[in-house]
Design a protein around this motif. Structure first.
Motif, PDB file in Angstrom:
ATOM      1  N   ASP A   1       0.814  -1.226   0.000  1.00 48.40           N
ATOM      2  CA  ASP A   1       0.000   0.000   0.000  1.00 48.40           C
ATOM      3  C   ASP A   1       0.842   1.269   0.000  1.00 48.40           C
ATOM      4  O   ASP A   1       0.319   2.370   0.114  1.00 48.40           O
ATOM      5  N   GLU A   2       2.158   1.136  -0.147  1.00 48.10           N
ATOM      6  CA  GLU A   2       3.025   2.317  -0.156  1.00 48.10           C
ATOM      7  C   GLU A   2       2.909   3.034  -1.494  1.00 48.10           C
ATOM      8  O   GLU A   2       2.961   2.403  -2.551  1.00 48.10           O
ATOM      9  N   PRO A   3       2.716   4.365  -1.508  1.00 49.05           N
ATOM     10  CA  PRO A   3       2.553   5.084  -2.776  1.00 49.05           C
ATOM     11  C   PRO A   3       3.829   5.016  -3.620  1.00 49.05           C
ATOM     12  O   PRO A   3       4.938   4.964  -3.106  1.00 49.05           O
ATOM     13  N   ILE A   4       3.644   5.039  -4.952  1.00 47.27           N
ATOM     14  CA  ILE A   4       4.768   4.967  -5.884  1.00 47.27           C
ATOM     15  C   ILE A   4       5.368   6.356  -6.044  1.00 47.27           C
ATOM     16  O   ILE A   4       4.661   7.308  -6.380  1.00 47.27           O
ATOM     17  N   PRO A   5       6.675   6.517  -5.817  1.00 45.82           N
ATOM     18  CA  PRO A   5       7.294   7.846  -5.953  1.00 45.82           C
ATOM     19  C   PRO A   5       7.226   8.352  -7.400  1.00 45.82           C
ATOM     20  O   PRO A   5       7.177   7.573  -8.352  1.00 45.82           O
ATOM     21  N   LEU A   6       7.230   9.662  -7.560  1.00 46.78           N
ATOM     22  CA  LEU A   6       7.254  10.269  -8.881  1.00 46.78           C
ATOM     23  C   LEU A   6       8.682  10.276  -9.425  1.00 46.78           C
ATOM     24  O   LEU A   6       9.650  10.328  -8.664  1.00 46.78           O
ATOM     25  N   TYR A   7       8.795  10.251 -10.752  1.00 47.24           N
ATOM     26  CA  TYR A   7      10.130  10.282 -11.359  1.00 47.24           C
ATOM     27  C   TYR A   7      10.053  11.013 -12.692  1.00 47.24           C
ATOM     28  O   TYR A   7       8.978  11.240 -13.235  1.00 47.24           O
ATOM     29  N   SER A   8      11.241  11.375 -13.226  1.00 47.86           N
ATOM     30  CA  SER A   8      11.313  12.174 -14.447  1.00 47.86           C
ATOM     31  C   SER A   8      11.631  11.291 -15.652  1.00 47.86           C
ATOM     32  O   SER A   8      11.939  10.104 -15.517  1.00 47.86           O
ATOM     33  N   VAL A   9      11.586  11.896 -16.836  1.00 52.23           N
ATOM     34  CA  VAL A   9      11.946  11.184 -18.064  1.00 52.23           C
ATOM     35  C   VAL A   9      13.416  10.781 -18.031  1.00 52.23           C
ATOM     36  O   VAL A   9      13.792   9.687 -18.461  1.00 52.23           O
ATOM     37  N   ARG A  10      14.245  11.657 -17.485  1.00 53.92           N
ATOM     38  CA  ARG A  10      15.670  11.332 -17.388  1.00 53.92           C
ATOM     39  C   ARG A  10      15.888  10.137 -16.472  1.00 53.92           C
ATOM     40  O   ARG A  10      16.734   9.276 -16.741  1.00 53.92           O
ATOM     41  N   ASP A  11      15.104  10.072 -15.380  1.00 48.41           N
ATOM     42  CA  ASP A  11      15.198   8.914 -14.481  1.00 48.41           C
ATOM     43  C   ASP A  11      14.897   7.621 -15.231  1.00 48.41           C
ATOM     44  O   ASP A  11      15.549   6.591 -15.022  1.00 48.41           O
ATOM     45  N   THR A  12      13.905   7.672 -16.110  1.00 47.15           N
ATOM     46  CA  THR A  12      13.543   6.484 -16.877  1.00 47.15           C
ATOM     47  C   THR A  12      14.702   6.029 -17.753  1.00 47.15           C
ATOM     48  O   THR A  12      15.016   4.836 -17.824  1.00 47.15           O
TER      49      THR A  12
END
Length: 1103
Positions: free
Chosen positions: A720-731
């Motif tokens: 149930d832990e929320p998924i952190p946000l990430y950037s295109v560069r992170d991908t």
């Protein structure tokens, strides 16, 4: 040792003699008595004395049982020492019993046991062996006996001939008469196999021209000829020690056992070459090949003309069925020859090799001056258009080239004669047609359609190959070849400059023209010619140093500047690698210096990205192929393949940092090239080098990711832990990092496993497939890390990740679902939970499939959880008819369910198919033997049940789609095992899936499975039983625009593969449908272009 009392062993004798007792008790009695004799608790003398009544009584049933008991005991005491008197007494007894036809079986068992005893423990003497054979031939009517007794007779005769030849050589006509009488009209497969060996052995014993073999060759061969060709009627389930192949090989060895069979065997074999039965034709070619080797050139010379004419007829007279059952394009022709033609060419090569030296001029004139051969070559040389104008021409051209090659390769004299007759004319023809093509290119905006004479090109290259083979076979000084007034080398040297220019120009023309199946034939042939010229042994090379350098420059320039043309680029790379390997093979020092200067120095620049625009994966491929082609100097120049890979990887991560900072890493095409290059580089490295690379990658992404990396090192992400946000560069960074993980070896240590798993899980839950590749590799290889030294800890991690995936797909993000939910929830409740972003859920299902694949390949039981979840996704639209308005308001509709179910179906393709991107041997995956077979056997009953129960057509279609993926990727033997259960479902799936063009690849794969089933007796039998339905569906497929040619090939293969009886059945069925079938074939043949036909055949054979 104390003897056992009579009362303890006599009951065993009585039990055996009593025919009313069961066989198991008979066997137990023999074992018990033999054990007493072997342990000296019962002497053989006492045993025979007490059994006298059973051995001599007038009751033939009791007498036969008593003699058989003694014989069986003698078999079981074969290693017990017996004195001369005992052996002599037993020999006299059993030999005398050969005339007692009512007790013959026991006598045969006893005689065979005596013959098989070793001298060290007491054996029968030669005089007794001869007496045994004489009485056997006088009294035993072999063909009047049961099959088991006949088998004993043949075993006795074979053992005498193989181990006691001195007892046989003094015998006269009665030996051959007796053997002929014994084998005549034999029909039992096991007895036949023994009888063939018997004839082979006796014929080899009398090699003299005045011996028995020469005198009775006609009579013996007349009996043998009745069995040719072998027609085997026994079923697959029969418990036999002899197969059709065994019998055919045994008969072949028998026919080849003596040259005195030659006057009778060769005419028979040549006659059978005209048979309409493919099996008879194939056997005749194999037999003829062996006869040529065994009978000798002097005897075979008288048949040379007839042999050539018959072989020519087979090689060149292909029917349309045979054409379609071979490759559909000339490029694959050499690999996919029709078996009959291949055997004919092998036979021709044997004839030329064995018969040529005795009469060179006669044999070469017979073939080289043959009217059909001369006419065919002149026709090719004078043809003004491409040699690929029809399907017939490539087949005939290949046959012609094969015959010419066989002739030219056999000796230097033959090679010279072939080149004298045709080489200059072919090169001139090629030069003229190439000139027309060049003129067209200068005057027009595009290339002409096949103006170059492909036939002349093909035959010229075949002759070059033959010259090279002759040069390789010449182990002496080459100077006599070069100095001779007439030699193949001088003929080659005279045309060398123009030929090199022509081959190089063809590479240029190819690069300017539109890619097509026909056009690629030219460049493939041209590159092959350049390889041949550059790989001659250095002392006999027709290339000067300058010409050799020019060839290398041509191929290298393609690597450096024409990488957009992938077909030409890869051919050129393989050519350079082959040339490099030949340098090491022939120790060619001068060539090595040129190769290093022209090829190695230029290719080594490719590890510096700033100096070339070639994509990374191609640069790596070029460096690897050339660097490992065999030359130590090359590896030294590169600094070693592993070191090269390590330097490449480290430099790449420096570039990745710079690219990421400037936000250029995600540009079109760059990221995918970088990822594939990274995988290849890491996969090559050693564990120590990989450890350095993974540490470098870890340090880079840890410092550059915008995600909370530190928090990821503390604990595993909960459900149930929320998924952190990430950037295109992170991908992009994650994708590069996943490429490193994919290429690692299982024992390579990795840092901070928990952070890696959390990182990849975050991206997996957003549908990023590279993250799934990384996780699948971690779970499959169980990568080494001190945090997860216990396997059960990694198992808990897998459970948590799977649970999170199931939850994300199945429920809203704030709800929980357990693994047990995925296994036990019913379809209706499950359907209600499917909501949210369908696109992301589809990607997560694909990622989940990769996780399942990693677990499946290593044999982990947790793959069942993934499979059951996917099955529920497949059946999630069963309740669509009752969908509520409330669900529609929340975005749940038919298309959403269908999309999700389709992704689940394709997930089974991911799990079952072989992959190039990860989880393969190249990237060190753990692969449990037979994992596909096990998975297939588990899933099939479930799928068959689901398909049967399904009432909604959309559900049935996705079930068929998943079913098709599993069937087409499972090993064919596993599919054949379940043929009766799955065949009709396969045919139904073909009928349903072929209605939509998006399923064309799957329909294609299912047809290949059906084709494979036809190659097996069990599969063929199952298909014949359901032939009405199958022909009905396949007839409809002929008009399927994307599948016409493969269907046609499949149907033709089916007719060739099936036996004569089922062929008539299928012909009758096709006649019923001939109106629509013939009409469709006519329409398709009329409107489908040649290039499309060729490419369709190419794709079909490549698959």
């Amino acid at each position: 040792m104390a003897k056992v009392a009579v009362g303890q062993w006599v009951p065993h004798v009585e039990a055996f003699v009593d025919v009313s007792r069961p066989p198991a008790q008979h066997s137990a009695s023999v074992d018990a008595l033999a054990a007493l004799v072997n342990k000296d608790k019962l002497s053989l003398f006492d045993l025979v004395s007490k059994m006298e009544m059973y051995l001599t009584t007038t009751d033939h049933i009791v007498r036969s049982r008593g003699i058989l008991l003694l014989g069986e005991i003698l078999c079981r005491i074969s290693f017990k020492q017996l004195d001369v008197n005992a052996i002599s007494t037993l020999s006299d007894f059993f030999i005398s019993r050969l005339s007692d036809w009512q007790a013959l079986r026991g006598a045969l068992v006893g005689c065979l046991a005596l013959l098989q005893r070793k001298q060290t423990v007491g054996s029968i003497i030669i005089a007794d062996v001869k007496r045994l054979l004489e009485i056997f031939l006088q009294n035993v009517q072999v063909q009047s006996l049961a099959a088991t007794d006949r088998k004993l007779c043949f075993q006795i005769l074979n053992y005498i001939l193989d181990h006691y030849p001195e007892a046989v050589k003094t015998m006269g006509d009665e030996l051959l008469y007796g053997i002929c009488e014994a084998i005549d009209e034999e029909k039992d497969p096991e007895c036949l196999k023994l009888s063939f060996h018997l004839v082979e052995a006796v014929m080899k014993l009398f090699p003299d021209p005045s011996g028995l073999a020469a005198q009775y060759a006609n009579e013996v061969f007349e009996i043998l000829s009745k069995y040719y060709p072998i027609y085997f009627t026994h079923g697959v389930g029969d418990d036999l020690d002899a197969t059709r192949d065994d019998l055919s090989k045994a008969l072949m060895h028998t026919i080849c056992s003596t040259p005195y069979f030659e006057p009778f065997a060769i005419p028979l074999l040549l006659d059978k070459l005209s048979s309409s039965l493919p099996l008879a034709k194939l056997d005749s070619l194999k037999y003829l090949d062996n006869c040529i080797r065994c009978y000798g050139a002097n005897r075979m010379g008288r048949h040379a003309t007839n042999i050539w004419l018959k072989l020519k007829e087979v090689i060149f007279s292909l029917s349309i069925d045979q054409i379609l059952s071979t490759s559909g394009s000339s490029k694959d022709m050499e690999k996919n020859k029709n078996q009959i033609v291949s055997e004919a060419l092998t036979c021709l090569k044997t004839a030329v090799t064995h018969m040529g030296p005795s009469d060179e001029d006669r044999l070469i004139n017979l073939i080289l001056l043959d009217e059909d051969i001369v006419s065919s070559i002149h026709s090719v040389a004078s043809e003004e258009t491409s040699g690929l104008t029809s399907l017939q021409n490539p087949i005939q051209l290949h046959a012609l080239g094969s015959v010419i090659s066989i002739l030219a390769e056999s000796s230097a004299y033959f090679c010279t004669r072939v080149l004298q007759a045709h080489f200059a004319r072919l090169v001139d023809s090629l030069e003229i047609s190439a000139g027309r093509e060049t003129q067209h290119l200068n005057n027009c905006s595009g290339p002409s359609s096949g103006a170059i004479n492909y036939g002349s090109l093909y035959l010229s290259v075949q002759m070059l190959s033959s010259c090279r083979e002759v040069a390789l076979a010449c182990k002496e000084d080459f100077s006599p070849i070069k100095s001779a007034k007439e030699s193949w080398w001088l003929i080659l040297d005279e045309k060398m400059d123009s030929l090199i220019h022509l081959l190089q120009s063809l590479l240029t023309i190819e690069s300017q023209s539109v890619q097509s199946a026909v056009r690629q034939e030219y460049v493939s042939c041209a590159v092959k010619g350049l390889i041949i010229l550059a790989t001659f042994p250095e002392p006999c090379s027709p290339l000067s140093a300058n010409a050799y350098e020019d060839v290398l420059l041509t191929l290298t320039s393609v690597i450096m500047s024409k990488y957009e043309n992938v077909h030409l680029w890869r051919l050129s790379l393989k050519a350079l690698a082959s040339i490099g390997s030949s340098i090491l093979e022939f120790h060619a020092s001068q060539k090595e210096n040129i190769y290093n200067k022209v090829v190695v120095d230029k290719i080594s620049f490719l590890d510096e990205p700033c100096r070339t625009s070639i994509p990374l994966n191609l640069r790596l491929e070029a460096c690897f192929e050339v660097g490992t082609s065999g030359s130590n100097c090359m590896l030294f120049t590169f600094g070693g393949v592993n070191e090269l890979a390590l330097n490449f990887a480290m430099r790449l991560w420096n570039e990745i940092r710079d690219l990421a900072i400037s936000d250029r890493i995600g540009s079109q095409g760059l990221l995918s090239s970088l990822m594939m290059g990274m995988k290849l580089v890491v996969g090559i490295c050693t564990e120590e080098q990989q450890s350095l690379i993974v540490q470098k990658a870890y340090d880079t992404i840890s410092s550059m990711l915008s995600l909370p990396v530190k928090s990821m090192t503390q604990h595993l992400l909960t459900v149930d832990e929320p998924i952190p946000l990430y950037s295109v560069r992170d991908t992009s960074l994650m994708c590069m990092f996943s490429s490193v993980i994919v290429g690692l070896r299982p024992q390579t240590p990795v840092p901070d496993m928990l952070m890696m798993i959390n990182l990849f899980t975050v991206f997996l839950l957003k549908g990023q497939i590279p993250a799934a590749h990384a996780l699948a590799s971690i779970f499959n290889k169980n990568l080494y890390n001190s945090e997860f030294s216990h396997e059960n800890k990694l198992d808990k991690v897998i459970d948590t990740i799977l649970e999170r995936c199931f939850s994300t797909i199945s429920l809203q993000s704030n709800m929980k679902i357990s693994l047990s939910y995925a296994v036990r929830s019913d379809d209706a409740n499950f359907s209600e939970s499917l909501s949210g972003s369908i696109e992301s859920k589809n990607d997560i299902i694909s990622g989940l499939a990769w996780l399942g694949k990693g677990l499946l390949m290593r044999g982990d039981e947790k793959v069942k959880d993934v499979s059951l979840f996917l099955l529920k996704c497949l059946c999630s639209d069963q309740s669509l008819a009752g969908i509520s308005s409330h669900q529609e308001e929340h975005g749940i509709n038919n298309s959403s369910y269908a999309s999700l179910a389709t992704s689940a179906a394709d997930a089974f393709h991911v799990m079952m198919s072989d992959s190039e991107v990860c989880l393969n041997k190249k990237f060190h995956a753990r692969i449990k033997p037979l994992y596909k077979q096990r998975f297939f056997s588990i899933l099939m009953p479930i799928f068959l049940s689901k398909i049967k129960e399904s009432t909604v057509m959309t559900t049935k279609l996705v079930l068929y789609r998943a079913f098709g993926h599993i069937i087409s990727n499972a090993p064919v033997p596993a599919v054949i095992t379940e043929a009766r259960q799955i065949l009709l479902v396969m045919v139904d799936s073909l009928a349903k899936l072929s209605q939509d063009v998006k399923y064309k690849d799957l329909v294609y794969s299912l047809l290949l499975v059906l084709s494979g089933m036809l190659m097996d007796e069990k599969g063929k039998e199952c298909i014949v039983e359901n032939i009405h339905i199958i022909v009905s569906v396949l007839t409809q497929l002929v008009s399927y625009p994307h599948m016409m040619l493969p269907c046609l090939v499949f149907l033709t293969q089916k007719f060739i593969a099936c036996d004569h009886r089922s062929y008539r059945l299928q012909s009758r069925l096709l006649m019923i449908r001939k109106g629509q079938f013939a009409k469709r074939l006519f329409v398709v043949d009329k409107h489908v272009p040649l290039d499309h036909k060729l490419s369709s055949f190419e794709d079909f054979n490549a698959t």
